[in-house]
Design an enzyme around this catalytic site. Structure first.
Site, PDB file in Angstrom:
ATOM      1  N   LYS A  37       1.187  -1.061  -0.491  1.00 29.21           N
ATOM      2  CA  LYS A  37      -0.288  -0.115  -0.332  1.00 29.21           C
ATOM      3  C   LYS A  37       1.298   1.137   0.392  1.00 29.21           C
ATOM      4  CE  LYS A  37      -0.633  -0.008   5.039  1.00 29.21           C
ATOM      5  NZ  LYS A  37      -1.059  -0.275   6.149  1.00 29.21           N
ATOM      6  N   TYR A 281      15.795  31.114   4.419  1.00 26.91           N
ATOM      7  CA  TYR A 281      14.489  32.013   4.857  1.00 26.91           C
ATOM      8  C   TYR A 281      15.165  32.546   6.182  1.00 26.91           C
ATOM      9  CZ  TYR A 281      11.465  31.196   0.280  1.00 26.91           C
ATOM     10  OH  TYR A 281      11.224  31.502  -1.506  1.00 26.91           O
TER      11      TYR A 281
END
Length: 389
Positions: A37, A281
């Site tokens: 999955k 940043y």
């Protein structure tokens, strides 16, 4: 094969094959469902599912019908278990493509029954795996009264057949814990009630990688299955992709497992900062000395957690290079001051091995306060998966 990429993940299918075969040997007489999955835990299910089948897997586990149909397209003969059950309107696709649903809600059985009647299917031709909630309170039939109601529903549709009874343990790596003891007793009562109504499941499905690898409680689960004329099915996931189970008792000899995925990026640019100059940043990194930084085209949009800013490391030329500043959406800077000779085009390893150094999904998980499952599944779809070996 990877020369044209600035960032990519390599998937070593020979390692996946070897891991499955090691786990299959460890399982002995028990059935093994290979959990594929979440895009094979981020590894790429369209490549991994056929490789698992070629290695000897008979069963593949996915979450949804959408995942199951993708697997069915490349694995036409696989038994595919849809572990989160069908949603409304999906019964026709499940029956048409020979998918096996886990069931527990009344509407699961209503829709499958309606489709079976519409097609005039023969008795017992639609196998289902009935999930029992033994204490995780997530999915599954909860309580003996509700179980009796579901069994009555099943019995009203002869085409439906209980092939398996499954459950999820809340602490699968602690099969001797009080919670697991309680769950095992609930499972035993459920199997007794199912058998009392004449149902004979072929499989009892419980336990994950930790159960299989450790062997803790396996004999008890196996005996419980055999008591009802069934085989035990184990459902390894993370171990398939090369990650050993942590915190196992010292006496447990785990099978040799090799990581299947390596995540790489190339150095795109280099620059030198003077003392005091910032990077990234909000200037969370400032050079304390003349500092050489390398730019990598990978960021949090690719699955590199922002929580690794100023904490994580990558490998460049076999040495560790700290992440310098905040990870941005598409780019990350690393400090290569102590690594001589770094050039544009050099490989940086985010997950994998270079020389004697190695970075694993466990390491990234520990640094970012999560689990390796999330690290691997979080590698985004825009990261090219390149099959090697």
């Amino acid at each position: 094969m990877s020369e044209g990429y600035s960032m990519w993940a390599e998937i070593a299918l020979s390692r996946l094959t070897a891991n499955f075969q090691s786990l299959n040997r460890a399982a002995g007489p028990d059935e093994v469902l290979a959990v594929a999955k979440a895009n094979a835990y981020g590894h790429g299910v369209l490549a991994c599912a056929p490789a698992l089948m070629a290695a000897g897997a008979r069963w593949l586990g996915v979450t949804s019908v959408e995942e199951a149909l993708a697997v069915r397209a490349v694995c036409p003969t696989a038994r595919v278990l849809v572990m989160a059950g069908p949603w409304r309107g999906e019964a026709a696709a499940m029956v048409e493509h020979g998918l096996t649903p886990s069931v527990w809600e009344p509407f699961h059985l209503e829709e499958l029954g309606r489709e079976a009647r519409r097609q005039g299917l023969a008795k017992g031709s639609v196998p289902v795996h009935l999930e029992v909630d033994t204490g995780m309170a997530r999915q599954g039939v909860r309580g003996l009264a509700a179980l009796g109601e579901r069994l009555a529903q099943l019995e009203s549709t002869p085409a439906l057949r209980i092939e398996g009874v499954m459950t999820h343990f809340s602490s699968p790596d602690e099969l001797d814990s009080p919670e697991t003891e309680l769950q095992l007793s609930v499972l035993a009562e459920a199997l007794k009630a199912i058998g009392a109504r004449g149902h004979r499941p072929e499989l009892v499905s419980a336990g994950n990688s930790a159960t299989l690898v450790s062997g803790l409680g396996v004999e008890r689960l196996r005996s419980l299955a055999h008591l009802h004329g069934a085989r035990l099915m184990l459902r390894p996931g993370l171990a398939l992709y090369g990650y050993p189970v942590r915190f196992m008792p010292e006496q447990v000899a785990q099978p040799e497992l090799l990581p299947v995925l390596s995540w790489k990026a190339r150095v795109l640019s280099l620059r030198t900062l003077e003392p005091g100059e910032p990077s990234g940043y909000n200037a969370t990194f400032r050079a304390a000395r003349p500092t050489r930084l390398a730019l990598l085209r990978v960021g949090y949009a690719d699955g590199l957690s922002r929580l690794l800013s100023n904490r994580g490391q990558v490998l460049v030329r076999g040495q560790r290079a700290p992440i310098a500043g905040r990870i941005s959406m598409d780019q990350t800077m690393v400090d290569v001051t102590e690594i001589p000779g770094v050039e544009i085009g050099d490989e940086a390893i985010l997950i994998g091995q270079q020389g004697e150094e190695r970075i694993t999904a466990y390491e990234l998980a520990d640094l970012s306060g999560t689990i390796p499952y999330e690290v691997l599944c979080g590698i985004s779809a825009r990261v090219p998966r390149v099959v090697v070996e």
